[in-house]
Design a protein around this motif. Structure first.
Motif, mmCIF file in Angstrom:
data_model
loop_
_atom_site.group_PDB
_atom_site.id
_atom_site.type_symbol
_atom_site.label_atom_id
_atom_site.label_comp_id
_atom_site.label_asym_id
_atom_site.label_seq_id
_atom_site.Cartn_x
_atom_site.Cartn_y
_atom_site.Cartn_z
ATOM 1 N N PRO A 51 0.816 -1.217 0.000
ATOM 2 C CA PRO A 51 0.000 0.000 0.000
ATOM 3 C C PRO A 51 0.849 1.266 0.000
ATOM 4 O O PRO A 51 2.015 1.256 0.385
ATOM 5 N N ASP A 52 0.219 2.353 -0.437
ATOM 6 C CA ASP A 52 0.896 3.654 -0.436
ATOM 7 C C ASP A 52 1.057 4.200 0.974
ATOM 8 O O ASP A 52 1.977 4.972 1.241
ATOM 9 N N TYR A 53 0.152 3.809 1.860
ATOM 10 C CA TYR A 53 0.152 4.332 3.225
ATOM 11 C C TYR A 53 0.127 3.168 4.215
ATOM 12 O O TYR A 53 -0.680 2.250 4.080
ATOM 13 N N SER A 75 11.592 -0.115 3.065
ATOM 14 C CA SER A 75 10.975 0.396 1.840
ATOM 15 C C SER A 75 11.951 1.253 1.049
ATOM 16 O O SER A 75 12.090 1.109 -0.168
ATOM 17 N N THR A 80 12.127 2.696 -2.960
ATOM 18 C CA THR A 80 10.879 3.458 -2.925
ATOM 19 C C THR A 80 11.092 4.735 -2.125
ATOM 20 O O THR A 80 11.563 4.694 -0.991
ATOM 21 N N THR A 82 10.344 7.066 0.351
ATOM 22 C CA THR A 82 9.502 6.810 1.514
ATOM 23 C C THR A 82 9.649 7.903 2.561
ATOM 24 O O THR A 82 10.752 8.350 2.855
ATOM 25 N N ASP A 183 4.486 14.998 -4.246
ATOM 26 C CA ASP A 183 5.065 14.129 -5.286
ATOM 27 C C ASP A 183 6.437 13.579 -4.907
ATOM 28 O O ASP A 183 6.950 12.700 -5.601
ATOM 29 N N ASP A 186 6.606 8.234 -2.623
ATOM 30 C CA ASP A 186 5.772 7.175 -3.186
ATOM 31 C C ASP A 186 5.081 6.383 -2.089
ATOM 32 O O ASP A 186 4.116 5.662 -2.356
ATOM 33 N N ARG A 187 5.593 6.492 -0.871
ATOM 34 C CA ARG A 187 5.010 5.749 0.247
ATOM 35 C C ARG A 187 5.153 6.577 1.517
ATOM 36 O O ARG A 187 6.191 7.207 1.741
ATOM 37 N N THR A 260 -9.064 7.178 1.118
ATOM 38 C CA THR A 260 -7.790 6.460 1.113
ATOM 39 C C THR A 260 -7.665 5.565 2.335
ATOM 40 O O THR A 260 -7.230 4.411 2.243
ATOM 41 N N ARG A 266 -4.756 0.749 -0.852
ATOM 42 C CA ARG A 266 -3.869 1.903 -0.701
ATOM 43 C C ARG A 266 -3.352 2.084 0.723
ATOM 44 O O ARG A 266 -2.300 2.692 0.922
ATOM 45 N N THR A 267 -4.102 1.578 1.721
ATOM 46 C CA THR A 267 -3.736 1.811 3.120
ATOM 47 C C THR A 267 -3.760 0.506 3.900
ATOM 48 O O THR A 267 -4.709 -0.272 3.797
#
Length: 378
Positions: A51-53, A75, A80, A82, A183, A186-187, A260, A266-267
């Motif tokens: 997940p992103d979060y 990560s 990534t 992070t 931006d 990414d995580r 989200t 995503r989470t």
């Protein structure tokens, strides 16, 4: 229930060897000067597929900061970008990473894209980062100075029937909203405050979304009245105020955050606990309360389990002290307590991914030990 008899130590024998009874637990100290074998952690070359979060929650003192730091480090090591951020007022990210962590995201490693921040509510309020502080901020300015027309009553009390949320939670949520649209990352891995603070944080999207609607409607109503008055005097209709547009943008961001947090793709909200009955029961209550917000729990992490590291992961090589479950009565009793709690945890969280992290003799801080913990969480 029988009492515990404690036999005093003979001061005459304090510096020498003492004869012990059969039921006395002997503790052999380790030689502090003994050379230790370096820890070797097998790195994972695979990119992060998750997940992103990632949010770590639970009661205070169970190791949320350690898990968040280890997850973020792993990560970033895998390429990534992070960010690990602490919303806990009692910050310990700096201690965990053994370096000073700023209140704003800053890169903390040269060889990996790892960023970190410890949210400082006081500094954030001074910088007007919080949208709804009791004084100042976008929320207060959007009211257009209504306080002076309402006497001593707070505009928030008059409009919404109560005081604004606590500044700690408001700052934390505003910061999460900010980082969602950043931006650079990414995580995002979040070290949340203890259970009560975390639940108030998760309530804020609902509370603030309701407030947004009322504030926007109120501003438009007042604006229409003012426009009508100006129109009577031949003034042109002004464009919608900048502060009102800011409120609508913020409302959209709040809605995205809420969506989200509820999206398991995503989470991943991860509950951290220790293998004790009270911790297991509190974790159960936390999961039930999260369910009321439609926030699923994807992972449960049981920390400080008295078992060999080799039984948890094969990616770590090195010498680690382990509890003597055969020769140490104290260790055996604690293991029995943990086994009971582990069984209960697996029953309560059946169907949820349960990870275990061993109890280490050394304090878990610094990159080397965090990489060991990360190997347990993979």
């Amino acid at each position: 229930m029988s009492g515990l008899d404690v036999e005093p130590v003979d001061e005459a024998d304090a510096e020498g060897e003492t004869e012990t009874a059969d039921n006395t637990i002997e503790v052999t100290p380790t030689d502090a000067t003994e050379e230790r074998t370096a820890i070797d952690v097998e790195p994972s070359g695979e990119p992060v597929d998750g997940p992103d979060y990632v949010l770590y929650g639970g009661k205070g003192g169970v190791g949320k900061t350690t898990m968040a730091a280890a997850t973020a480090l792993d990560s970033a090591r895998r390429g990534t970008k992070t960010l690990v951020v602490s919303t806990d007022p009692a910050h310990s990210l700096s201690d965990t990473f053994e370096r000073e962590i700023s209140s704003r995201p800053e890169r903390i490693l040269e060889d990996a894209p790892l960023y970190a921040a410890e949210i400082d509510p006081d500094a954030a309020l001074e910088d007007s980062q919080a949208a709804f502080a009791a004084e100042g901020g976008a929320g207060a300015s959007a009211l257009g100075g209504l306080g002076e027309f309402m006497g001593e009553d707070s505009p928030m009390d008059v409009l919404f029937g109560g005081a604004m949320p606590g500044s700690d939670e408001a700052v934390a949520m505003q910061t999460l909203l900010e980082y969602m649209d950043d931006d650079r990352f990414d995580r995002v891995v979040v070290d949340t405050a203890p259970t009560g603070h975390t639940l108030r944080l998760l309530q804020l999207p609902e509370i603030m979304d309701t407030m947004m609607g009322r504030m926007i409607a109120f501003r438009r109503r007042i604006g229409s009245m003012v426009d009508g008055i100006k129109g009577m005097f031949g003034n042109e209709m002004p464009e919608e105020g900048e502060d009102l547009r800011d409120l609508e943008v913020l409302r959209e961001r709040i809605e995205r955050l809420r969506a989200t947090l509820r999206d398991p793709e995503r989470t991943d909200f991860r509950i951290v606990l220790v293998p004790e009955q009270m911790s297991v029961l509190e974790s159960k209550r936390l999961r039930e309360q999260l369910a009321e917000f439609d926030i699923p729990v994807g992972t449960v992490v049981v920390n400080r389990v008295m078992e060999p590291l080799a039984e948890v992961t094969e990616d770590v090589r090195g010498e680690f002290l382990e509890p003597d479950l055969e020769g140490c009565e104290f260790c055996q009793r604690r293991w029995d307590v943990q086994q009971s709690a582990l069984t209960e945890a697996h029953e309560l969280f059946r169907g949820t991914d349960v990870r275990r992290v061993p109890l280490f003799a050394d304090e878990v801080k610094g990159e080397e030990m965090l990489e060991v913990v990360a190997a347990c969480l993979r």
